[in-house]
Design an enzyme around this catalytic site. Structure first.
Site, PDB file in Angstrom:
ATOM      1  CE  LYS A 113      -4.372  -1.791   1.507  1.00 45.69           C
ATOM      2  NZ  LYS A 113      -5.582  -1.677   2.256  1.00 45.69           N
ATOM      3  CE  LYS A 194      -6.747  -7.623  -1.030  1.00 49.58           C
ATOM      4  NZ  LYS A 194      -7.597  -7.595   0.102  1.00 49.58           N
ATOM      5  CE  LYS A 197     -13.846  -3.535   1.633  1.00 46.15           C
ATOM      6  NZ  LYS A 197     -12.752  -2.899   2.370  1.00 46.15           N
TER       7      LYS A 197
HETATM    8  P1  ATP Z   1      -9.106  -2.673   0.543  1.00 45.56           P
HETATM    9  O1  ATP Z   1      -9.126  -2.609  -0.941  1.00 45.56           O
HETATM   10  O2  ATP Z   1      -9.644  -1.456   1.211  1.00 45.56           O
HETATM   11  O3  ATP Z   1      -7.808  -3.138   1.120  1.00 45.56           O
HETATM   12  P2  ATP Z   1     -10.296  -5.262   0.594  1.00 45.56           P
HETATM   13  O4  ATP Z   1     -11.217  -5.472  -0.545  1.00 45.56           O
HETATM   14  O5  ATP Z   1      -8.970  -5.887   0.534  1.00 45.56           O
HETATM   15  O6  ATP Z   1     -10.187  -3.739   0.934  1.00 45.56           O
HETATM   16  P3  ATP Z   1     -10.776  -5.713   3.413  1.00 45.56           P
HETATM   17  O7  ATP Z   1     -11.688  -4.783   4.086  1.00 45.56           O
HETATM   18  O8  ATP Z   1      -9.320  -5.508   3.579  1.00 45.56           O
HETATM   19  O9  ATP Z   1     -11.089  -5.775   1.849  1.00 45.56           O
HETATM   20  O10 ATP Z   1     -11.122  -7.185   3.849  1.00 45.56           O
HETATM   21  C1  ATP Z   1     -12.329  -7.652   4.407  1.00 45.56           C
HETATM   22  C2  ATP Z   1     -12.309  -9.166   4.419  1.00 45.56           C
HETATM   23  O11 ATP Z   1     -12.424  -9.656   3.083  1.00 45.56           O
HETATM   24  C3  ATP Z   1     -11.008  -9.767   4.954  1.00 45.56           C
HETATM   25  O12 ATP Z   1     -11.325 -10.921   5.688  1.00 45.56           O
HETATM   26  C4  ATP Z   1     -10.247 -10.122   3.725  1.00 45.56           C
HETATM   27  O13 ATP Z   1      -9.337 -11.169   3.932  1.00 45.56           O
HETATM   28  C5  ATP Z   1     -11.364 -10.531   2.769  1.00 45.56           C
HETATM   29  N1  ATP Z   1     -10.983 -10.301   1.386  1.00 45.56           N
HETATM   30  C6  ATP Z   1     -10.624  -9.103   0.844  1.00 45.56           C
HETATM   31  N2  ATP Z   1     -10.358  -9.228  -0.457  1.00 45.56           N
HETATM   32  C7  ATP Z   1     -10.534 -10.543  -0.762  1.00 45.56           C
HETATM   33  C8  ATP Z   1     -10.389 -11.317  -1.942  1.00 45.56           C
HETATM   34  N3  ATP Z   1     -10.026 -10.745  -3.081  1.00 45.56           N
HETATM   35  N4  ATP Z   1     -10.644 -12.635  -1.893  1.00 45.56           N
HETATM   36  C9  ATP Z   1     -11.018 -13.214  -0.737  1.00 45.56           C
HETATM   37  N5  ATP Z   1     -11.177 -12.553   0.426  1.00 45.56           N
HETATM   38  C10 ATP Z   1     -10.937 -11.238   0.430  1.00 45.56           C
END
Ligand code: ATP
Ligand code: LTN
Length: 330
Positions: A113, A194, A197
């Protein structure tokens, strides 16, 4: 027998995605029958990147509604907003005084990040310590997360050990609870990354509240290789493998049988069917979400009830921590 305690949360950035749904929320809903579950809207974590105050406020409410719409029952679980429980920030401070910076320097998510920005904030660096506070306050046994959070969980465990070595047993040692299938859903535009969001390319993710037309478009335009034979090969055909994984998790069918059913067909056929599966999966979620958003007073009332339950538990732990480290409780 007392139930085991589960705690998890998602950071309030963007909207929940298909990745969050498969890797996190969908599993949370399955756990609510068997365990004592606390699910948190992690708004303090969201402040580690720049937020527009009005948008953040609206998003916190929307996230809370998205949790319930995905099937988390506010009666069965404690659903709360992190900033409504001051003990999170308070315990975090204590824990930072026990965490060697060498451990924080190793965090791969921080490295990734911070490479994307030239404004590297101390909050982003401390983020895993806040996460440890979130977990330890509730004496959680299990923490359901996606694969990307494994390292943060390891740090929480290290922090427990540091604390116990200095002050004696205080916290439950938490364990990561990572689903085998679909623990990492990849970006639709770059299957080596990955699905996230907060990705600036909104074609790379599907949000659970995307309109059906947009879901169809995003899946149809997802990046796959230039071959045509449908097979599961995460290394050579990462884009298609990701689509097949999503297909498998949402339908409960195993990947081999899905692949077999597309022999003689093209990638396009997989995409069309998958789009329909995703749209159908999110249809009831979206209906419930829009209903909930019509009555914000009701949402605020649920939030308050969740906050009261969470505060009661968290304050117990914090009082004990203060006593253990030699502060004066009044
Ligand atoms: P950001 O983009 O803000 O980092 P994010 O999409 O990675 O957000 P988080 O809020 O960090 O989402 O994660 C919430 C939950 O969703 C966590 O348990 C994380 O491991 C899971 N998660 C996030 N992205 C994925 C993905 N691509 N596949 C599976 N699980 C995910
Ligand atoms: N950092 C997590 C969200 C999160 C979390 C937690 C998950 C914040 N606090 C406590 C589990 C337990 C993420 O997924 N980005």
């Amino acid at each position: 027998m007392t139930k085991k305690i589960i705690l998890s949360g998602s950071t309030v950035t963007g909207n929940l995605t298909l990745g969050n749904y498969i890797g996190a929320i969908n599993n949370w809903t399955k756990l609510q029958e068997e365990y004592e579950c606390l699910y948190m809207v992690a708004d303090l974590h969201a402040l580690t990147v720049r937020q527009e105050p009005k948008e953040l406020q609206a998003r916190i409410l929307s996230f809370y509604a998205q949790y319930i719409a995905c099937g988390l029952d506010p009666k069965k679980n404690t659903l709360f907003v992190q900033s409504h429980v001051p003990a999170h920030a308070e315990l975090q401070w204590i824990l930072t005084t026990l965490t060697p910076i060498g451990y924080l320097n190793r965090m791969t998510q921080f490295k990734e990040k911070s490479e994307k920005t030239n404004e590297i904030l101390a909050g982003l660096y401390m983020y895993p310590v806040l996460m440890a506070a979130d977990i330890l306050l509730y004496q959680a046994n299990l923490v359901p997360v996606g694969e990307d959070q494994r390292q943060h969980l390891e740090l929480s465990r290290d922090i427990v050990t540091f604390f116990h070595n200095r002050y004696g047993d205080t916290f439950t040692m938490p364990t990561a609870y990572i689903p085998k299938m679909g623990a990492k859903i990849m970006s639709l535009q770059d299957p080596t990354k990955k699905m996230s969001k907060s990705d600036e390319n909104d074609k790379s993710f599907i949000s659970i509240i995307d309109p059906p037309k947009s879901i169809e478009k995003k899946i149809k335009s997802s990046v796959t290789d230039s071959e045509t034979v449908v097979s599961y090969d995460p290394e050579k055909k990462a884009g298609l493998a990701n689509l097949l994984t999503i297909y498998s998790v949402l339908t409960g069918k195993n990947i081999d049988s899905i692949v077999a059913s597309y022999q003689g067909k093209m990638y396009g056929h997989v995409k069309v069917d998958l789009a329909e599966i995703v749209v159908e999966t999110f249809k009831p979620v979206q209906e419930k979400y829009h209903d909930l958003m019509k009555n914000q007073d009701h949402l605020l009332k649920l939030m308050k009830e969740g906050a009261d339950k969470a505060n009661a538990k968290a304050n117990q732990t914090l009082t004990n921590v203060y006593k253990k480290i030699g502060l004066v409780n009044l």
